[in-house]
Motif scaffolding. Structure first.
Motif, PDB file in Angstrom:
ATOM      1  N   PRO A   1       0.818  -1.229   0.000  1.00  0.00           N
ATOM      2  CA  PRO A   1       0.000   0.000   0.000  1.00  0.00           C
ATOM      3  C   PRO A   1       0.844   1.268   0.000  1.00  0.00           C
ATOM      4  O   PRO A   1       0.447   2.287  -0.578  1.00  0.00           O
ATOM      5  N   LEU A   2       2.010   1.205   0.650  1.00  0.00           N
ATOM      6  CA  LEU A   2       2.861   2.391   0.665  1.00  0.00           C
ATOM      7  C   LEU A   2       3.351   2.710  -0.738  1.00  0.00           C
ATOM      8  O   LEU A   2       3.350   3.880  -1.168  1.00  0.00           O
ATOM      9  N   ALA A   3       3.755   1.694  -1.490  1.00  0.00           N
ATOM     10  CA  ALA A   3       4.213   1.930  -2.859  1.00  0.00           C
ATOM     11  C   ALA A   3       3.080   2.465  -3.732  1.00  0.00           C
ATOM     12  O   ALA A   3       3.283   3.357  -4.570  1.00  0.00           O
ATOM     13  N   SER A   4       1.865   1.923  -3.549  1.00  0.00           N
ATOM     14  CA  SER A   4       0.723   2.400  -4.348  1.00  0.00           C
ATOM     15  C   SER A   4       0.414   3.856  -4.040  1.00  0.00           C
ATOM     16  O   SER A   4       0.181   4.665  -4.954  1.00  0.00           O
ATOM     17  N   ALA A   5       0.396   4.217  -2.757  1.00  0.00           N
ATOM     18  CA  ALA A   5       0.101   5.596  -2.382  1.00  0.00           C
ATOM     19  C   ALA A   5       1.176   6.547  -2.901  1.00  0.00           C
ATOM     20  O   ALA A   5       0.876   7.634  -3.428  1.00  0.00           O
ATOM     21  N   MET A   6       2.447   6.164  -2.779  1.00  0.00           N
ATOM     22  CA  MET A   6       3.526   7.019  -3.252  1.00  0.00           C
ATOM     23  C   MET A   6       3.454   7.203  -4.766  1.00  0.00           C
ATOM     24  O   MET A   6       3.663   8.306  -5.285  1.00  0.00           O
ATOM     25  N   ALA A   7       3.159   6.104  -5.480  1.00  0.00           N
ATOM     26  CA  ALA A   7       3.064   6.216  -6.936  1.00  0.00           C
ATOM     27  C   ALA A   7       1.937   7.149  -7.340  1.00  0.00           C
ATOM     28  O   ALA A   7       2.084   7.970  -8.273  1.00  0.00           O
ATOM     29  N   ALA A   8       0.795   7.043  -6.664  1.00  0.00           N
ATOM     30  CA  ALA A   8      -0.334   7.910  -7.002  1.00  0.00           C
ATOM     31  C   ALA A   8      -0.020   9.369  -6.709  1.00  0.00           C
ATOM     32  O   ALA A   8      -0.292  10.264  -7.528  1.00  0.00           O
ATOM     33  N   VAL A   9       0.608   9.637  -5.564  1.00  0.00           N
ATOM     34  CA  VAL A   9       0.927  11.022  -5.202  1.00  0.00           C
ATOM     35  C   VAL A   9       1.976  11.587  -6.144  1.00  0.00           C
ATOM     36  O   VAL A   9       1.881  12.746  -6.597  1.00  0.00           O
ATOM     37  N   GLU A  10       3.011  10.816  -6.482  1.00  0.00           N
ATOM     38  CA  GLU A  10       4.042  11.299  -7.401  1.00  0.00           C
ATOM     39  C   GLU A  10       3.454  11.586  -8.779  1.00  0.00           C
ATOM     40  O   GLU A  10       3.849  12.547  -9.453  1.00  0.00           O
TER      41      GLU A  10
END
Length: 829
Positions: A624-633
């Motif tokens: 989930p951390l990778a998904s959230a970071m990818a979406a925010v970036e």
């Protein structure tokens, strides 16, 4: 003549008992034997039904019960048909109420009595002696049973065996039950563990039957020699210190042969009084034998070599281990040499040891009678003989009468004071008879040769009587001593087996038994610690602080010494005290093992929780951390212009990932509190139907690939709802990721006994059996290349949470391919 019964025994339904029975019937018919089918149940199995073609079938008896028609075996029709061989399936079957016999085996007994041979089938779970064992293993009660003796009386028992995995494949292919029953059967009764246990029960039962038949055959044919069907090693124990060496040597010999039995035997004297055994050594050696997987036996016999060989031949032993003799007898052969000469086909090993040249310690023989009685005997000699002489001189009696009166007096002295006063009285009486009553008087010469013979016989009889009286008194004292020792040792054994406070209770019983002031168990400590010794346990008054400060010291081993304070102990009491000391060492070891287990439990639990935490940090937080970071970036980037719909989708992805991340962090914090002991797991009755929907919702789109099968009436379980949901999410997510597209993941439940099992079944590639435990290790995966292959590390977290709730998580192979994860939790009251 009564017919012969042949039984095909199986471990479970479907192993092929009926098929084997029908195959044998067809072979018998080809040999020209008259064969009929009394009752055979095919259960819809085509291959079994095909074997019935061409066999004569006796019509069944029709019975109505509660509006339903049933068909049963008709024993009268079979007896009237009078074939040479009748096939009757399911020996343990219970007949319909109203039948002449309650059980089918009773019908079979009637047919056998009519002189007709019968072939039948039975499963091991239907044997009466194993009924409760099977229920504890499988959780399924067996109401149809057959007495073991009925099956044991069979002329031939044939085991129909099949590996559990092969039987499960047969079941999965529809060769045992109808397709709609296969999944439930695989998940419940036909689990690998159940089938393995049932198979072992069947093999052991048949092995006992074979061993019994072998023993009966050898007995019927008077075969005294050893048949080496199985290696059995017998070690002879004398109660000496060399026994430990002999037991270990015999254990090594037994370990050299696969499946070899180890038996230790101690031969005691037939009268139980002349033994020189050391109870302390025997207690320690018995414990050593049992720790090495052997059995301990005690045999009574007059002749040690013959008694030893009789026991070895009775046990069908192949090898016999004895210690070299400790006695120096240059003119006679020892026990070892005699045993070897008489052993026949039994291999005899004479093992040298440190005590070989030492010889037995000679102990000072204690007087048979107490000092008061010996003093009374001497008083009778010194006073009674002169008085008796003075009383007889004025009386005119013949010499034989006077000799008998003196002999009576000598016997009285022997009964009172024992052997030595009686022998002294005999010699003194002989002199007085010669001087005062034997012509010529007042001289030591004897005129008549018959008088010489009479006086000689008098002395001999007096000596013999006094010896017998002394021996009887000694035996009586030894018998009383042995009885007292036996009672004390019996009490000792009972105290060791009772309760967790065995050591304090044992020391208290020791102090009371011997009337001691204090009994203390000392252990050698570190230098400077109370003179190098510390008190492990004590009972009574002021304890001894080191060896030598008490009245009696018993050295148990290099580190333990038992010290007693109080009255002086006799040699026999000390031997029993040494047995108490040996048992106190055993009790101390048991106590410390319990304490170590109690200390290791919390540590192991903390380690499991730490492992689960690390696994979750390394795996569950990353996605989930990778998904959230990818979406925010992506939203922050200026290279791409996002539409409103794309922007909303990215925000939704980031939001879902952060919500999931928040939930995972909350769970991890709760688990860390649990690890620290500040957060307890809240177990409460939980319905699976209440938790499962929430777990499916947490999966999001993956939840569409799930199929649930929770039977109505599934009992509630004792669990923490939040932790159970977390476990199910991890298991279902892993199962969905590894199942082929188009094949749903099945989530089912079943219950047996006091446990409810939740199964997550996928049809993926599965994992090899040797990797079943490896998938639960932290920071490892099978094929750990990316986040989408192999088995996820969330399984480590799932097992930790399941065990925290008092349950288990076990992987199993799905019949036909795939993996089944089984969560077992206790059923709610």
């Amino acid at each position: 003549m009564r017919g012969r019964l042949r039984v095909y025994l199986g471990a479970a339904p479907g192993v092929g008992k009926t098929y084997a029975m029908l195959s044998e019937a067809r072979r018998a018919r080809e040999r020209g034997k008259d064969v009929v089918v009394g009752f055979v149940e095919t259960h819809g199995r085509a291959r079994t039904a095909a074997l019935l073609d061409g066999l004569e079938v006796v019509p069944r008896r029709t019975t109505s019960y509660r509006g339903t028609t049933f068909t049963e075996l008709d024993p009268d029709a079979v007896i009237e048909r009078a074939p040479a061989l009748a096939l009757i399936d399911e020996l343990a079957h219970t007949n319909v109420p109203g039948s002449r016999n309650t059980k089918r085996w009773q019908d079979v007994e009637e047919i056998l009595d009519a002189g007709i041979d019968v072939v039948s089938t039975v499963n091991v779970q239907h044997l009466e002696s194993l009924n409760d064992v099977v229920e504890r293993i499988t959780g399924v009660p067996q109401r149809e049973t057959v007495p073991d003796e009925v099956v044991r009386r069979a002329g031939q028992i044939e085991l129909v065996d099949m590996a559990p995995e092969a039987l499960r494949r047969r079941l999965a292919h529809g060769n045992v039950y109808r397709p709609e029953r296969v999944d439930a059967a695989l998940a419940n009764y036909f689990r690998v563990g159940n089938l393995t246990a049932l198979r072992e029960l069947a093999l052991l039962w048949v092995a006992d039957k074979v061993d019994e038949q072998l023993g009966r055959y050898r007995s019927d044919h008077s075969i005294a020699g050893t048949w080496e069907a199985r290696e059995r090693v017998v070690v002879a124990l004398t109660g000496g210190p060399e026994g430990d060496t002999l037991v270990r040597r015999a254990a090594r010999i037994a370990a050299g042969g696969k499946g070899a039995d180890l038996l230790a035997v101690h031969i005691t004297s037939a009268d139980g009084l002349t033994t020189k055994d050391d109870p302390a050594h025997l207690v320690r050696q018995r414990a050593l034998v049992e720790n090495l997987g052997g059995t301990y036996h005690q045999v009574v016999g007059h002749d040690v070599p013959r008694a030893l060989l009789e026991f070895a031949r009775g046990a069908n032993a192949t090898q016999l281990v004895l210690g070299a003799s400790r006695r120096r007898r240059p003119l006679t052969r020892g026990v070892g040499a005699t045993t070897a000469a008489l052993s026949g086909s039994i291999d005899v090993h004479i093992v040298p040891h440190e005590e070989t040249a030492a010889g037995r310690r000679r102990t000072r023989t204690r007087a048979a009678l107490p000092g008061r009685r010996r003093a009374s005997g001497w008083a009778l000699v010194l006073l009674g003989i002169p008085l008796l002489t003075a009383a007889l001189r004025p009386v005119e009696l013949t010499l034989p009468s006077e000799i008998l009166i003196f002999l009576l007096f000598v016997v009285a002295v022997a009964l009172t004071g024992g052997m030595w006063p009686a022998l002294t009285a005999a010699v003194l009486a002989f002199g007085l008879l010669n001087w005062f009553f034997t012509p010529p008087l007042h001289t030591l010469s004897i005129a008549e040769p018959e008088n010489v013979l009479a006086l000689a016989i008098f002395v001999l009889v007096a000596a013999m009587v006094s010896t017998v009286v002394d021996l009887a008194a000694r035996r009586s004292r030894e018998a009383a001593r042995s009885r007292a020792d036996a009672e004390v040792l019996s009490t000792l054994a009972g105290h060791v087996l009772r309760g967790e406070s065995a050591l304090p209770s044992l020391l208290a019983r020791m102090r009371e038994t011997f009337g001691l002031a204090a009994v203390t168990l000392l252990e050698r400590g570190e230098p400077g610690e109370s003179g190098g010794w510390r008190i492990v346990a004590t009972s009574g008054g002021m304890p001894a602080t080191s060896p030598g400060t008490g009245d009696h010291d018993v050295v148990i081993d290099d580190r333990l010494v038992l010290t007693a304070r109080g009255r002086p102990l006799e040699a026999g009491d000390r031997r029993v005290l040494e047995a108490f000391a040996a048992e106190s060492a055993v009790a101390l070891r048991q106590q410390r093992l319990r304490e170590a287990a109690d200390r290791a439990g919390p540590l192991a639990e903390a380690d499991r929780m730490r492992t689960a935490l690390l696994a979750a940090v390394g795996h569950d937080l990353r996605t989930p951390l990778a998904s959230a970071m990818a979406a925010v970036e992506s939203l922050r980037g200026t290279e791409v212009t996002w539409s409103d719909d794309d922007r909303a989708e990215l925000l939704a992805t980031a939001g879902e990932s952060l919500i999931k991340l928040n939930r995972l962090v909350s769970n991890l914090l709760d688990m860390s509190r649990l690890q620290a002991g500040v957060l307890g797991v809240t177990l409460e009755p939980v319905a699976i139907e209440d938790v499962l929907p929430h777990a499916v919702d947490d999966l999001g789109p993956l939840g569409d690939r799930l199929a649930t099968d929770i039977p109505p009436g599934t009992p509630e379980i004792m669990a923490d709802p939040a932790l159970l949901e977390r476990v199910l999410v991890n298991l279902m997510a892993n199962a969905v990721r590894h199942s082929p597209a188009g094949l749903p993941v099945l989530v089912g439940a079943s219950w047996h006994g006091d446990h409810v099992e939740i199964r997550v079944i996928d049809r993926g590639p599965g994992i090899p059996p040797e990797a079943h435990e490896r998938v639960f290790l932290p920071f490892q995966r099978l094929g750990d290349r990316d986040n989408h292959t192999g088995v996820g590390l969330g399984l480590a977290l799932s097992r930790g949470l399941t065990e925290a709730m008092g349950g288990t998580l076990v992987p199993e192979d799905t019949p036909g391919g795939g993996l089944t994860m089984t969560v077992s939790l206790r059923r709610a009251p």
